[in-house]
Structure formats: C-alpha cells, structure tokens
Scaffold this motif. Structure first.
Motif, short mmCIF file in Angstrom:
data_model
loop_
_atom_site.label_atom_id
_atom_site.label_comp_id
_atom_site.label_asym_id
_atom_site.label_seq_id
_atom_site.Cartn_x
_atom_site.Cartn_y
_atom_site.Cartn_z
N SER A 240 16.98 -36.68 25.42
CA SER A 240 16.65 -37.44 26.63
C SER A 240 15.88 -36.57 27.62
CB SER A 240 17.92 -37.97 27.30
OG SER A 240 18.49 -36.97 28.11
N SER A 241 15.45 -37.22 28.73
CA SER A 241 14.73 -36.53 29.80
C SER A 241 15.64 -36.29 31.01
CB SER A 241 13.51 -37.36 30.23
OG SER A 241 12.65 -37.57 29.15
N LEU A 242 16.96 -36.27 30.81
CA LEU A 242 17.88 -36.09 31.94
C LEU A 242 17.64 -34.78 32.68
CD1 LEU A 242 20.20 -37.34 33.49
CD2 LEU A 242 21.79 -36.21 31.95
N PRO A 243 17.35 -33.66 31.99
CA PRO A 243 17.08 -32.43 32.76
C PRO A 243 15.91 -32.57 33.73
CG PRO A 243 17.52 -31.90 30.47
CD PRO A 243 17.42 -33.39 30.55
N ASP A 244 14.97 -33.46 33.43
CA ASP A 244 13.85 -33.67 34.34
C ASP A 244 14.23 -34.55 35.51
OD1 ASP A 244 12.31 -32.19 32.58
OD2 ASP A 244 11.77 -33.95 31.41
N ASP A 296 28.46 -30.16 42.87
CA ASP A 296 27.19 -30.66 43.40
C ASP A 296 26.15 -30.76 42.30
OD1 ASP A 296 25.50 -31.25 45.87
OD2 ASP A 296 24.38 -29.59 44.97
N LYS A 297 26.16 -29.83 41.35
CA LYS A 297 25.23 -29.91 40.22
C LYS A 297 25.50 -31.14 39.37
CE LYS A 297 23.82 -25.10 39.57
NZ LYS A 297 23.72 -23.98 38.61
N SER A 304 22.81 -27.63 33.62
CA SER A 304 22.29 -26.39 33.07
C SER A 304 23.37 -25.34 32.90
CB SER A 304 21.19 -25.85 33.99
OG SER A 304 21.69 -25.65 35.32
N PHE A 305 24.52 -25.51 33.57
CA PHE A 305 25.60 -24.54 33.45
C PHE A 305 26.34 -24.67 32.13
CE2 PHE A 305 27.20 -28.32 35.60
CZ PHE A 305 28.29 -28.65 34.82
N ASP A 306 26.07 -25.72 31.36
CA ASP A 306 26.78 -25.95 30.11
C ASP A 306 26.22 -25.02 29.04
OD1 ASP A 306 28.65 -27.74 28.51
OD2 ASP A 306 26.80 -27.88 27.36
N ASN A 307 26.88 -23.91 28.79
CA ASN A 307 26.42 -22.92 27.82
C ASN A 307 27.26 -22.91 26.55
OD1 ASN A 307 24.48 -21.96 29.68
ND2 ASN A 307 26.05 -20.72 30.69
N GLU A 308 28.12 -23.92 26.39
CA GLU A 308 29.05 -23.89 25.27
C GLU A 308 28.43 -24.41 23.98
OE1 GLU A 308 32.49 -26.01 26.39
OE2 GLU A 308 33.00 -24.69 28.06
N GLY A 309 27.34 -25.10 24.06
CA GLY A 309 26.77 -25.65 22.84
C GLY A 309 25.34 -26.09 23.06
N GLU A 310 24.73 -26.57 21.99
CA GLU A 310 23.36 -27.02 22.11
C GLU A 310 23.30 -28.36 22.84
OE1 GLU A 310 21.59 -28.67 18.48
OE2 GLU A 310 23.50 -28.19 17.50
N ARG A 311 22.15 -28.65 23.33
CA ARG A 311 21.95 -29.89 24.05
C ARG A 311 22.13 -31.07 23.11
NH1 ARG A 311 16.17 -31.47 26.68
NH2 ARG A 311 16.64 -33.62 27.21
N PRO A 312 22.83 -32.11 23.57
CA PRO A 312 23.09 -33.24 22.67
C PRO A 312 21.83 -34.01 22.36
CG PRO A 312 23.80 -33.78 24.89
CD PRO A 312 23.42 -32.33 24.91
N SER A 313 21.78 -34.56 21.16
CA SER A 313 20.70 -35.46 20.74
C SER A 313 21.34 -36.72 20.17
CB SER A 313 19.80 -34.77 19.71
OG SER A 313 20.57 -34.35 18.60
#
Length: 818
Positions: A240-244, A296-297, A304-313
């Motif tokens: 998805s484009s959620l990070p944008d 707040d994030k 972006s603080f989620d470092n436990e795994g790869e970004r979901p698809s």
C-alpha cells in the motif's frame, strides 16, 4: 545474480519488434518518450517491461508484438508485457530511412495512461514478401515471444529469491523453525536459474534449552500484551501507499497526547505503554515523552518505528474483500476504527489504493492499538484493572474528605515507613490492624480496631511509641471513621452506627501554610471597609447628607472644607463594630488555650455590605479531638452574637428621647432582614416602627424609608448578621467546623452542600447580603477542615445543647422580620 541479470539483458537486446499503439490501464506506469532520428542507429530494439509482480499470468492475453495487429492491442485496452522502440538496423533500407525522418514518433501523456503512437511505418508489408520470407518472419516472432517469456520468468524468480532472503534473515534473528525450509526453497530457485541440481540443506543442530535458564514471567499483563504484538505480517504481491499518507507533525496535538498520558492512572499507563511495543519499567517511571511520541506517530499513520518484521503485503483476494467491507459495512463496529475520511482524501478516488491503505492500517492497528475486546478477557488483567479503578475511587474519596494541605509531596511518608508503623508501633499502642497500608493521596490508611479506652488514649499511645522509634517526627497519625467503607464490596451490609475506623498516616505537617503577606493585605482592606461601613450610615441621615454636600461644594469652588465632624460622629460606630469582632476572636483564643490548640492570626475578609464578610483563622497543627474543635469553633460566633444583641439593646435604648439629628440611619428594608435584630429594635422603640403592610412591601416609598439609630445599635445590628453568617455549616467557617464536630466529616459535606444552595437561592431572590456571602464561600470556603487527631469519639450532650442554641440564634438573625 550478475550472470542471471546479464542473461536477461541479452534476451532483451535480441528481441525484434515494431512500435505499436498501446493504452496501458495501470495508472502507475511512466510515459515512454521516443528517440529522435539520430538516435535510431544501431539496428537494435530495446524492450521495456512494465508488468508488476503477479502479471506473468496475463501474458497469454497480450498481443504478440510484430504482427502488425494494432486493432487487437487497442481494443483489448490492456498493457502488453513489453514495449519496444525503433532503432536503425539496416543500412540498405534508404527508402525507409527517408520516410521515418520526415515522420517522427508522437507521444501523448495523460494522468492515468501513456500512449505511444507509431507515425512512421515500414513500407514493406506482409503482402510484398515471399512465402519463405513470411515463414522466416513468423519464426523470428515466435522466437522473440519465447525469449520474452523466459525473461519474465527469470525476473519473477529473482523477486522470489529476494523475498526469501529477507524472510531468512528475520527467521535467523528470531531463531524460528522455518530457517531450513526457507534455505531449501532458495536453493531450488537458484538451481532453476543456473540449471544446476538442487543441493540438500542441512539443518543446524540446536542445543537443548536448560530448564535452569528458563525465565517465567510474573507479569501476566505484559505476557498478554506481548503475545498480542506477535502478529505475523500478511504476505502478498501488493504494497500500500500508507507510508506516503503520513500526516505532518502537529505540536498542539502532540502536547495534548502528552498531557493526557501524564494525567492517566498508573494502570492505564502500563496498558498503553506495553501495547504500543515499549517496555514498561518495573519501577513505573516510564518516559512520557517516548510514549507520547509513538502514540502521536500512530495517530499520524507513521509506523516507521516497526522494526520487528518486513512491511506487510496483501493478496488480490484481500484487496477485494476490503473493498466489499468498505462498501457494505464501512461505518459498522467492525471497521469503525478505520480513519475513512483521512485515508479517502489521500486515495484521491482510487478504490484499490484506499483498500490497500486500509488493510495496512488495520494490520498495524490490531498490532499497536487497544481496540480488541479479547484484550480484556483475561481474568488477571480484569483483576488488575478492577484494583486500579478501586484505587482511583479511594483517591477520589480521600481528596474530597481531606484538604489539599494534607497532600504535601515533599512530606508524604513512604511505604516502608508505613509498614514499620504497622509492624512495630501499632501493636504496642493497642491497635490491631486488619489490612496492609493502603496508599491514598497524602499518605496511607490502615484499617483496624483499637483496644484502648478511647481515641485520645490511642493517639497518646501511638505518639509515645513514635517518639521511641525511628519514625519520630516523620509522620502524623489521625484516628478517623472509615471514609472508604462504602467502597467495599459488602458496603450494603455496613452498620451506619458502627462504620469502622482507620488510621490516616500523613506527613509531619498537614496544616495549611499561611500566606502572611497576602493575609496581611486582606486584613488591611477589611479594616478599610469597616471604616467605610462606619461612615455610610451617617450619609443616609438627610440632615448630615446635606452638610456633607455643602462641604463638597466648597471643595469644588476651591475653598477649604472641614469633614472632621463626620469622622468624630462615626468613631463610636467603628469602635463598637471592631470591639465585637475582637470579642469574637477572643472567644476563639480562650477556647484554644483551654484545648491546647494553636490558631493562626485572624484575617479580616472585606465586604462592601457588612464591613467584613468574616474573620477567618486556621490551625498550625491538628486539634486533638472533635470536642476541642467544637469548643474552638463555636466560642467565637456565640460570644459575638451575644455581644451584638447587647449592643443592639443598649444602642436602641440610647436612641429613645434623644434628638436623632446627628444619628446614623439604616434603610427600613435592611432592618427587616433580621427577625432577631429587627425584633429587638421594634420592641424597644415600640409603635410598630418596623411594621409595614404587605401591600406596601417592595414599593418605592418603603425602599426610601430610613430609621435613625444610635451608632452602637447600628454596630450591634450589623455585627449580629456577620456572626450569624459565620455559623452557616459551609467549608472551614466556624459553622462548618461545628457541623463536622456534630455530624462527622462525611455528613458535614452533605449538610454544607444544602446550606450552599440555600444561600444561593435567597441571594437570587433579591438579598445582596446572601449573594455576596455565596460568592465568598464559592471562592474561599469550598474545602474541608484538616483532620483532628481523634475523630472517632463524639462530643458530649452538653455541647449538643450549646450548638442548638447557637444555630437557633443564627437562624433568627438571618430570617427576615415578619
């Protein structure tokens, strides 16, 4: 990898095609610009591939390039798996060169498509070729299609290898059991690319975990929250484009989040902190800034603080499912947490893009936000929350029962000190504890029963034991009725006559801190309004008012004026009024000396209606018991009212048979506001001087009537009203303290609330006196008195009789004359 990518590039360079018109349906594709005539040298064609992962299953439907079938490509409306561009290849094709030089390629760009239209075409058509040449052309086209399919299969294989590499790194870091399976899959794919045979993968031998190294968590809440965070990311071919869509930082909203978190109870801080993936410290000193930043994030879609795994698809099936949910149940409870409005605006009408963003937000929301009912299904978590809510109730009751001065942060005892008191001091003082020290604002409470003869004996024994222990001078212990009894589970079975007792353990100083500077200024203003009061009644005498106007006229004319005579006339009224207030305070001081109470210096609270609203005092240390509090509180107003009655009687007698020309006067309506004071004046003067027909009440004639009286009588009348007001059972006034001694701390609050509403009612009905006193109580008398050392033992019956007399006089003084 380098070898495979080189092979793919060679396949691309060998492909031959013609430029065809195409209209891609994918909005994410870029526009391809044609090359100029000078760039078309080299007799090669470079192929551009625009397919996304998962598009390999659509190749069978794409038109085969080079077959001159433009109509099939345009009608299909689909993007073929490749796009080619012309380059010069054969030097002997002069006619073709001259034609294409005059007719360049045309490119059209739109927001959602890219179109390349062939303007120059080869002059050689299939009809002009011989059968052999046509067979060779078809063979070349078939070979090119085969190479294209091989290239796309190689790219898809590379993508799968890259994805497996990422999963393998994560699996090794977490020590997962899937490492061996991931290695076997990667080996198979790499062998497919290079044409080698698959090598067996040997699983690493793991050491058994020793039982002595296993740590068993003692925090069930943390275990539950940690388990809920272990949500594997979904797998699919679409991101998805959620990070944008991350919103900009807003300082005001961040500050609001920070304040809300800091003001949250400890149990809620623990729930929030652990749920969003931050370790909660054992000492409870969590970094509020860190937690607020992450909250707040999350609010701004920034994960972006989620470092436990790869970004979901997500798969195509999941996307279609979310589309159906958005159309059918968008505003239902199931998806109510999705920020539909904010994400819809960013999606810009693209339903697929919106579904992808909502899927990703739903994933992170379930991982980092407390929105699932199952979170509250664990019995231990429910027990902890219930305990925290009960603690909040205890805190609320304590704060309403005890004044803020008992909660001085730098003097509150510690838990260790409270436990030492319970263990070492209380058993020697004949007090049996039935509970552990319970933390409340300002200190602790310990429930139990006293074996001493009375409350005073218990407090004396506790003080003696404290003097001999390490706790000397570190706490104050008060013996009180259990003000938390009605918060217990069996509160409906409580006997109101035997409600139970507690020890309140506070700091060494629980008295109010006097603000000497402010109180001195207040008293100065109070004395000034008393002097104003002594002057104002003389101005209501028409003869004296005329003389004052004459002197003011002289001042206006620039001539000297003399008003000293007015000061001489008002002096007896001022002295009498102040003398009665001093008698009021003298009563307090005598009672304080008899009961070993240390009061502060009195403060005269100013009033433009009665000279002073009240004369207030506080305690430097808690009174020893309720009887001492009662004696101190009632002595002042009772003596003040008795002195006022004497002044009214004497002053009214002095008004008879004397020329009233130089007497002060009071309006008839003010004299009728007190049944006691007005009744005494009316009975002494006789002839029904204060009697007014009911039909005349409220008329202008009655409002303008004044009664001249001796200054002593007027001072006594106003003092009677002031002392009667101080007997009202509100706040920390004398009447409030008397009420607490009579009815207890909790009942006094209820009685005070009723009295507060009563004076408001009479003030709204037209009494400026009550309205002003209501404002005074609202600003300065909303609190409760500090606890006595012994609030369990009740006052004796003789004091009940004295209080009845005092309240009766106060009511007569405040009830209007009939």
């Amino acid at each position: 990898m380098v070898l495979v990518r080189s092979l793919i590039s060679v396949h691309c360079l060998l492909a031959l095609s013609e430029v065809q018109s195409f209209q891609p349906s994918n909005p994410f594709l870029a526009t391809i610009a044609p090359l100029s005539r000078d760039a078309r040298s080299g007799a090669r064609i470079e192929s551009y591939h625009f397919s996304q992962p998962g598009d390999d299953d659509k190749l069978s439907d794409a038109p085969i390039p080079g077959d001159n079938n433009e109509e099939s490509s345009e009608k299909s409306g689909r993007l073929p798996g490749w796009v080619s561009r012309w380059t010069r290849g054969r030097s002997d094709d002069a006619a073709e060169s001259s034609t294409s030089e005059n007719e360049p390629l045309a490119t059209t760009n739109t927001p959602t498509s890219a179109t390349i239209t062939k303007v120059d075409r080869s002059s050689r058509n299939k009809e002009s070729l011989s059968p052999v040449e046509q067979a060779q052309l078809l063979k070349a086209q078939a070979e090119k299609a085969r190479l294209e399919a091989e290239r796309m299969d190689a790219e898809l294989t590379l993508q799968k290898i890259e994805r497996l590499e990422r999963e393998l790194v994560q699996a090794k870091a977490k020590g997962a059991d899937s490492v061996e399976d991931l290695q076997r899959q990667m080996a198979a794919l790499q062998a497919k690319l290079t044409g080698e045979s698959v090598k067996p993968v040997v699983a690493p031998v793991r050491k058994p975990i020793e039982s002595s190294t296993v740590e068993i968590s003692t925090d069930p809440l943390k275990d539950i929250l940690s388990a809920k965070k272990a949500i594997p990311p979904p797998k699919g071919d679409f991101f998805s484009s959620l990070p944008d869509a991350v919103e900009l930082f807003d300082q005001a909203k961040y500050d609001e989040v920070l304040v809300d978190f800091e003001n949250s109870p400890d149990f809620l801080k623990k729930l929030i902190t652990t749920q969003i993936g931050i370790d909660y410290p054992e000492d409870g000193n969590v970094n509020s800034t860190t937690v607020a930043t992450r909250l707040d994030k999350i609010r701004r879609f920034d994960f972006s603080f989620d470092n436990e795994g790869e970004r979901p698809s997500f798969t195509q099936e999941k996307i279609e499912e979310m589309k159906q949910r958005m159309q059918a149940t968008w505003l239902t409870d199931e998806t109510a947490f999705l920020p539909e409005g904010r994400l819809t605006d960013f999606a810009d009408g693209n339903e697929t893009k919106l579904a992808l963003m909502c899927l990703e937000y739903e994933y992170y929301n379930s991982k980092y936000k407390i929105t699932e009912a199952s979170f509250f299904e664990d019995e231990e978590v429910i027990a902890e929350i219930s305990s925290a809510i009960q603690q909040l109730s205890f805190d609320s009751v304590t704060e309403s029962s005890l004044p803020p001065c008992t909660r001085k942060e730098d003097q509150q005892p510690t838990l260790a000190q409270a436990q030492t008191l319970v263990k070492d001091v209380l058993p020697k003082a004949s007090f049996t504890s039935t509970s552990k020290p319970m933390a409340v604002p300002g200190g602790f409470i310990v429930k139990g029963n006293s074996k001493a003869s009375d409350g005073d004996a218990l407090i004396t024994a506790i003080d003696q034991q404290l003097e001999r222990s390490s706790l000397r001078g570190k706490m104050t212990v008060c013996y009180m009725a259990d003000f938390t009894a009605f918060l217990e589970e069996n509160s409906d079975q409580i006997d109101l006559d035997n409600i139970g007792t507690v020890l309140f353990i506070g700091g060494p100083d629980i008295a109010r801190e006097p603000k000497k500077g402010l109180l001195s200024i207040t008293s100065a203003f109070g004395l000034a309004t008393c002097w104003y009061l002594s002057l104002y009644p003389f101005l209501l005498n028409p003869n004296l008012a005329k003389r004052v106007d004459e002197q003011l006229a002289l001042v206006d004319a620039g001539m000297p004026a003399d008003l000293s005579w007015l000061s001489d006339l008002s002096f007896p009224l001022f002295v009498t009024f102040i003398a009665i207030q001093i008698l009021h305070e003298l009563g307090h001081r005598v009672a304080a000396a008899l009961n070993d109470i240390q009061p502060t210096f009195p403060t005269f609270v100013p009033s433009i209606i009665t000279g002073v609203t009240s004369v207030t005092t506080s305690f430097k240390e808690p009174p020893k018991n309720l009887q001492a509090l009662f004696d101190f509180s009632i002595a002042g107003p009772l003596l003040g009212m008795l002195a006022s009655i004497v002044a009214i009687v004497v002053g009214t007698q002095l008004s008879i048979g004397v020329d009233p020309t130089n007497f002060p006067a009071l309006p008839l309506e003010i004299l009728r506001q007190s049944s006691l004071g007005g009744g005494i004046i009316d009975s002494i003067l006789g002839s029904g001087v204060l009697s007014v027909p009911d039909a005349a009440l409220g008329t202008q004639a009655v409002a303008g009537m004044t009664i001249p009286l001796h200054p002593v009588a007027i001072a006594g009348y106003i003092s009677l009203v002031v002392n009667a007001l101080s007997m009202l059972p509100i706040g920390t006034t004398d009447g409030g303290r008397v009420s607490m001694a009579l009815f207890g701390r909790q009942n006094k609050q209820a009685i005070g609330g009723l009295a507060f509403l009563a004076i408001l009612f009479f003030g709204v009905q037209g009494s400026d006196l009550f309205l002003f006193y209501f404002a005074f109580c609202l600003a300065f008398q909303k609190g409760n008195e500090i606890p006595c050392r012994n609030e369990v033992d009740q006052i004796d019956f003789s004091r009940v009789i004295v209080s009845t007399v005092a309240y009766f006089l106060a009511l007569l003084a405040l009830i209007p004359f009939q």
